[in-house]
Design a protein around this motif. Structure first.
Motif, mmCIF file in Angstrom:
data_model
loop_
_atom_site.group_PDB
_atom_site.id
_atom_site.type_symbol
_atom_site.label_atom_id
_atom_site.label_comp_id
_atom_site.label_asym_id
_atom_site.label_seq_id
_atom_site.Cartn_x
_atom_site.Cartn_y
_atom_site.Cartn_z
ATOM 1 N N LEU A 16 -37.315 15.488 -7.558
ATOM 2 C CA LEU A 16 -38.038 16.055 -6.424
ATOM 3 C C LEU A 16 -38.599 14.958 -5.521
ATOM 4 N N ARG A 27 -35.741 13.374 -3.582
ATOM 5 C CA ARG A 27 -35.294 14.271 -2.511
ATOM 6 C C ARG A 27 -36.278 14.243 -1.333
ATOM 7 N N ARG A 28 -37.572 14.252 -1.658
ATOM 8 C CA ARG A 28 -38.600 14.187 -0.608
ATOM 9 C C ARG A 28 -38.466 12.881 0.173
ATOM 10 N N ILE A 39 -35.548 13.019 2.531
ATOM 11 C CA ILE A 39 -35.879 13.813 3.723
ATOM 12 C C ILE A 39 -36.733 12.991 4.684
ATOM 13 N N GLU A 64 -30.868 18.098 9.668
ATOM 14 C CA GLU A 64 -29.891 18.310 8.594
ATOM 15 C C GLU A 64 -28.885 17.163 8.555
ATOM 16 N N THR A 102 -30.610 13.831 7.340
ATOM 17 C CA THR A 102 -31.013 13.800 5.932
ATOM 18 C C THR A 102 -29.847 14.064 4.990
ATOM 19 N N LEU A 109 -29.002 17.050 4.218
ATOM 20 C CA LEU A 109 -29.434 18.223 3.453
ATOM 21 C C LEU A 109 -29.502 19.457 4.344
ATOM 22 N N SER A 110 -29.513 20.613 3.718
ATOM 23 C CA SER A 110 -29.609 21.870 4.461
ATOM 24 C C SER A 110 -31.054 22.121 4.884
ATOM 25 N N ALA A 142 -33.218 23.079 1.980
ATOM 26 C CA ALA A 142 -33.694 21.955 1.157
ATOM 27 C C ALA A 142 -34.831 21.212 1.864
ATOM 28 N N HIS A 145 -37.961 23.385 1.926
ATOM 29 C CA HIS A 145 -38.504 23.621 0.592
ATOM 30 C C HIS A 145 -39.622 22.599 0.326
ATOM 31 N N HIS A 146 -39.459 21.408 0.869
ATOM 32 C CA HIS A 146 -40.432 20.326 0.659
ATOM 33 C C HIS A 146 -41.505 20.275 1.749
#
Length: 197
Positions: A9, A12-13, A16, A38, A41, A43-44, A47, A50-51
């Protein structure tokens, strides 16, 4: 469904934040669309958000990181060192390309001027740099290194104004090669000058 580890996590943060920093630097706050975020990063939108609750929260997280890094430098070496770090090439205080940190700072300044909601959210975070500068100056005064004829809060405001001027200068793409001696003068201005025999 397997649990995702905290390390995953955190990574991933970080992914981003790093991608978003580049995106904001390149396109500005308004131009950093969800699609561009997107792409930057990898990422979608699901995702990303989410953070972070929304784009503003993501931007505030970046600006807060910069302010925290600056506050750490201020606590150890003073606000003039933050300015010297902004001038250094190719790295600045965060180990990132200077334009990224500078772009974040410029976006903060622009949004403070035009967005009252952002101004209210940012006010809570911006105090840490002012507090770190004031505390550092007070320690320097207590050690006898800082002039004592001007209130510490006035000296803090003076240094913060110089920082904002430097940021504007760099943002306009004006030459910065000769600004080291200017920062020497700024530093001398706040130091205590002992009487010479």
């Amino acid at each position: 469904m397997p649990r995702v580890s905290q390390d995953h996590l955190d990574a991933r943060r970080r992914q981003i934040l790093d991608g978003a920093r580049s995106c904001f630097a390149r396109h500005g706050y308004e131009g950093a669309t969800v699609r561009r975020l997107e792409e930057a990063t990898g990422l979608s939108r699901g995702a990303i958000f989410h953070h972070f609750r929304d784009k503003e929260s993501l931007f505030l997280a970046l600006a807060e990181e910069d302010a925290l890094r600056m506050a750490e430098v201020v606590a150890e070496q003073g606000l003039v060192q933050v300015m010297r770090d902004l001038l250094s090439t190719p790295q600045d205080i965060g180990g990132e390309h200077p334009v990224h940190s500078l772009a974040t700072r410029l976006e903060v300044t622009r949004r403070l001027r035009t967005d009252p909601d952002f101004r209210a959210r940012w006010a809570e975070r911006s105090q840490q740099l002012t507090e770190a500068t004031t505390a550092r100056l007070q320690r320097q005064r207590d050690a006898g290194n800082l002039r004592d004829d001007v209130d510490v809060k006035v000296l803090t405001a003076f240094l913060e104004l110089v920082l904002e001027g430097l940021v504007s200068h760099l943002a306009m793409g004006l030459p910065a090669d000769d600004l080291g001696p200017v920062l020497d003068v700024v530093e001398e201005t706040v130091r205590r000058h002992r009487n010479r025999p």
